[in-house]
Structures are given as structure tokens and as C-alpha cells.
Design an enzyme around this catalytic site. Structure first.
Site, mmCIF file in Angstrom:
data_model
loop_
_atom_site.group_PDB
_atom_site.id
_atom_site.type_symbol
_atom_site.label_atom_id
_atom_site.label_comp_id
_atom_site.label_asym_id
_atom_site.label_seq_id
_atom_site.Cartn_x
_atom_site.Cartn_y
_atom_site.Cartn_z
ATOM 1 N N SER A 119 -13.634 -3.787 2.127
ATOM 2 C CA SER A 119 -14.621 -3.062 1.322
ATOM 3 C C SER A 119 -15.995 -3.271 1.912
ATOM 4 C CB SER A 119 -14.336 -3.546 -0.016
ATOM 5 O OG SER A 119 -13.120 -3.122 -0.486
ATOM 6 N N SER A 153 -22.239 4.281 1.849
ATOM 7 C CA SER A 153 -22.475 5.266 2.356
ATOM 8 C C SER A 153 -23.651 5.973 1.922
ATOM 9 C CB SER A 153 -21.290 6.215 2.758
ATOM 10 O OG SER A 153 -20.962 6.712 1.527
ATOM 11 N N HIS A 175 -1.597 -12.174 0.938
ATOM 12 C CA HIS A 175 -2.560 -11.222 0.427
ATOM 13 C C HIS A 175 -3.128 -11.981 -0.851
ATOM 14 C CE1 HIS A 175 -2.622 -6.625 -0.221
ATOM 15 N NE2 HIS A 175 -3.704 -7.148 -0.381
ATOM 16 N N TYR A 216 0.794 -1.173 0.025
ATOM 17 C CA TYR A 216 0.010 -0.032 -0.042
ATOM 18 C C TYR A 216 1.102 1.247 -0.063
ATOM 19 C CZ TYR A 216 -3.792 -3.033 1.257
ATOM 20 O OH TYR A 216 -4.908 -4.078 1.462
ATOM 21 N N GLY A 225 -17.020 2.373 -0.136
ATOM 22 C CA GLY A 225 -17.809 3.559 0.030
ATOM 23 C C GLY A 225 -19.086 3.776 -0.419
ATOM 24 N N PHE A 226 -19.389 3.098 -1.205
ATOM 25 C CA PHE A 226 -20.650 3.458 -1.992
ATOM 26 C C PHE A 226 -21.757 3.404 -1.268
ATOM 27 C CE2 PHE A 226 -24.321 2.125 -4.540
ATOM 28 C CZ PHE A 226 -24.308 3.098 -5.446
#
Length: 333
Positions: A210, A218, A132, A56, A215-216
Site C-alpha cells: 500500500s 496518485s 501473512h 487473494y 492508490g489515494f
């Protein structure tokens, strides 16, 4: 904040903090000082579970996120659980914004990764170390054997798998007990619910990344939303497209109605739904904003009855939705 136990004995806050967005995939990396302040505020709010990974970062600072957490959390290290990940790199030859992943879990690569992560995180051990992504060239049993060795050496205390199948989980668990599986999970991405019986049988926790569909869920995005070109993956995700916004109107309306009935927000409902579904699920939403940190933490106080969760599931089962981002492409090394 309320706490939960992953696996046999790893106690974490009921809501964790996914830290990727401070550095990667959600626009240019956040100012380091501001990000450190946000992380310390999360600690003050009761977050004890912080999730990162060695990859990241940015092209200029590829390990930005681990270094950030190491700096921000060193003074409270004994009060927090840090999870990080090994086993992938980005295909930097690709021109895609969301670059393909190249798995590499050779034992010598894992050992180099853990030593580098320990240095960047400024710690003598990693609390939860995930593969990962699976590596087709390295049997998961071999990876589990390396994890057992790292546990014996005290470099890690628990390990897990990310985006894993039931077969991979069972094979790994036979060699070295798995504490948690970190897979995608949200109201729009429910395909891993088939793992729940196996996780319960083996006493393995589920860490949901996720959990708000990037974030959708929200409810704060519309057809006029814009994302930083070249560094914000949301600009390429189908749920954020104008067509996706239109297709998901019924879902967003359901969330708004549920939120109103519980004196909560749509984001809190989307998190509370999974918290109330299973006691071993821990969502790790990410955010850069102080008010969102507080809002997400509040989801742990929102109560949904089994009947309410069942009614939501039934509504989701019969609902038209847009496609949702399902992860980066994986290529062979």
C-alpha cells in the site's frame, strides 16, 4: 528497471507488483485473460518481483490470484521472483466488506499451505514465503523452525514476516534468518519507520505494501469517486471519504507541486520518496491498468536528494491528514 537486494541475496526489481488487486479487494476479479496480459506486460517493462498470497481471491474462486500468476508467469519463471503468503483465512461469517482475518500458523497448516501454493503457482519453489500475520497461538520461533525446514527441503528459498513488530522480527531471525519484512508504508502510514535501525542491523529488506495509501496518493480520486459495493475495500477507507479528501488537500497539493518540479506524477513522487529514503525499501504498488504499470515503473528513475527527502518528511510531520486505512481486523481462531 533498476534492481535492489533484499536481505543477503534476493535480487528484485526496484519496484515490485502487488498482484492482489487483480483478484481481491478492488472490485470484482479482473478477467483472467486481461490480467494475464497485464502480468506479461509487467515482465516486459522490467518487473521481476511479483507478490501474491494464498487468500487473494473471491468467494467463488478463493485462490484466484495464485492460480493467475502460475498461468501467466510459468513461461518466464526463471526470470521472476514470486512471493506468496501463508497463515491467515477470512472470517466468512462476517457481513463486513473487509472481512476480519483469522490467523493460523500451526506447522501442519503451513505445510499444507506451501504444497497447495506450489501447485497453484506451477513451480517447484517459492522465492519468498511470508507469514501473512502473526498467530498469537503459535510462537514465531516455531514458525521460523518450519521455514528452516522448508528451505532445507528446497520448497522455499527465503522467508519473511508481514505486519511484524521488532520483537517478532528479532525472535524469528535468531532461528532462521529473515530476508524481508512486508509492512504497510506510505506518506500517510509511517509508523513502521521505527523498524529501520533494526532492519539495517540485521540486514533485512523492507517491502512496502500500500505504498500509495491504496492508490489515494496518485491524486486521481475526488469526492465524486465511487467504488464497487461489496467488493471494493476503498469504499470503507477513511482517506477516500468526502471528509478525508478535504482533510488531505494540503498533502495532495504538496505531491502535485513536487511532481511538477520533477517532471513526474504524484504517484511517482510517492514511490520515489521511499526508494530514495533507504536502499533496502522495495514498494509493491498494485494496478490493473497498463499505463499505470509503466508509470509506477518510472518512479525508479525519479531522483530525490537526501535534503529533498528530509524536507518532505518535515512537511509530512507537520501536516494535518485524515485517518488512513490501517489493515483488517484480526480475530482469534
Amino acid at each position: 528497471m533498476k534492481q535492489r537486494v533484499l536481505g543477503k541475496d534476493l535480487t528484485v526489481s526496484a519496484i515490485g507488483l502487488g498482484c492482489m488487486g487483480f483478484s481481491h479487494a478492488y472490485g470484482p476479479a479482473m478477467n483472467r485473460g486481461e490480467a494475464k496480459r497485464a502480468l506479461r506486460q509487467a515482465v516486459d517493462l522490467g518487473y521481476t518481483f511479483f507478490d501474491t498470497a494464498e487468500v487473494y481471491g473471491t468467494p467463488e474462486d478463493p485462490h484466484h490470484n495464485e492460480e493467475l500468476l502460475g498461468e501467466a508467469l510459468k513461461d518466464c519463471r526463471n526470470r521472476v521472483v514470486i512471493a506468496t503468503k501463508f497463515g491467515i483465512r477470512f472470517d466468512t461469517t462476517s457481513s463486513q466488506v473487509n472481512k476480519p482475518l483469522v490467523p493460523d500458523s500451526r506447522p501442519e497448516v503451513i505445510r499444507a499451505s506451501v504444497e497447495a501454493s506450489l501447485r497453484r503457482l506451477q513451480t517447484d519453489h517459492i522465492d519468498l514465503y511470508y507469514q501473512h500475520r502473526g498467530d498469537p497461538a503459535v510462537p514465531v520461533e516455531e514458525v521460523a523452525g518450519v521455514m528452516a525446514g522448508l528451505i532445507r527441503e528446497g520448497k522455499i528459498t527465503h522467508w519473511g514476516l508481514s505486519e511484524a513488530t521488532e520483537e517478532q522480527i528479532r525472535r524469528a531471525h535468531r532461528v532462521c534468518p529473515v530476508t524481508a519484512v512486508q509492512n504497510r508504508y506510505s506518506m500517510m502510514a509511517r509508523w513502521y519507520e521505527t523498524l529501520f535501525p533494526a532492519l539495517e542491523e540485521l540486514n533485512i529488506g523492507y517491502v512496502a505494501f500500500s505504498p500509495m495509501a491504496n492508490g489515494f496518493l496518485s491524486g486521481r480520486y475526488g469526492k465524486d469517486s465511487r467504488f464497487a459495493a461489496g467488493s471494493d475495500y476503498r469504499g470503507t477507507m477513511p482517506q477516500f471519504s468526502p471528509e478525508g479528501i478535504e482533510q488531505n488537500r494540503v498533502l495532495l497539493k504538496l505531491l502535485a507541486e513536487l511532481a511538477a518540479g520533477k517532471n513526474a506524477t504524484p504517484a511517482q513522487i510517492s514511490l520515489a520518496w521511499m526508494l530514495c529514503k533507504k536502499p533496502y525499501i522495495v514498494p509493491i504498488p498494485g494496478t490493473r491498468k497498463a499505463e499505470r504499470l509503466k508509470e509506477n515503473a518510472g518512479a525508479a528513475e525519479v531522483s530525490l536528494s537526501p535534503a529533498e527527502v528530509e524536507a518532505i518528511d518535515k512537511a509530512l510531520d507537520g501536516m494535518e491528514m485524515s485517518p488512513v486505512f490501517g489493515g483488517s481486523n484480526i480475530v482469534r481462531r
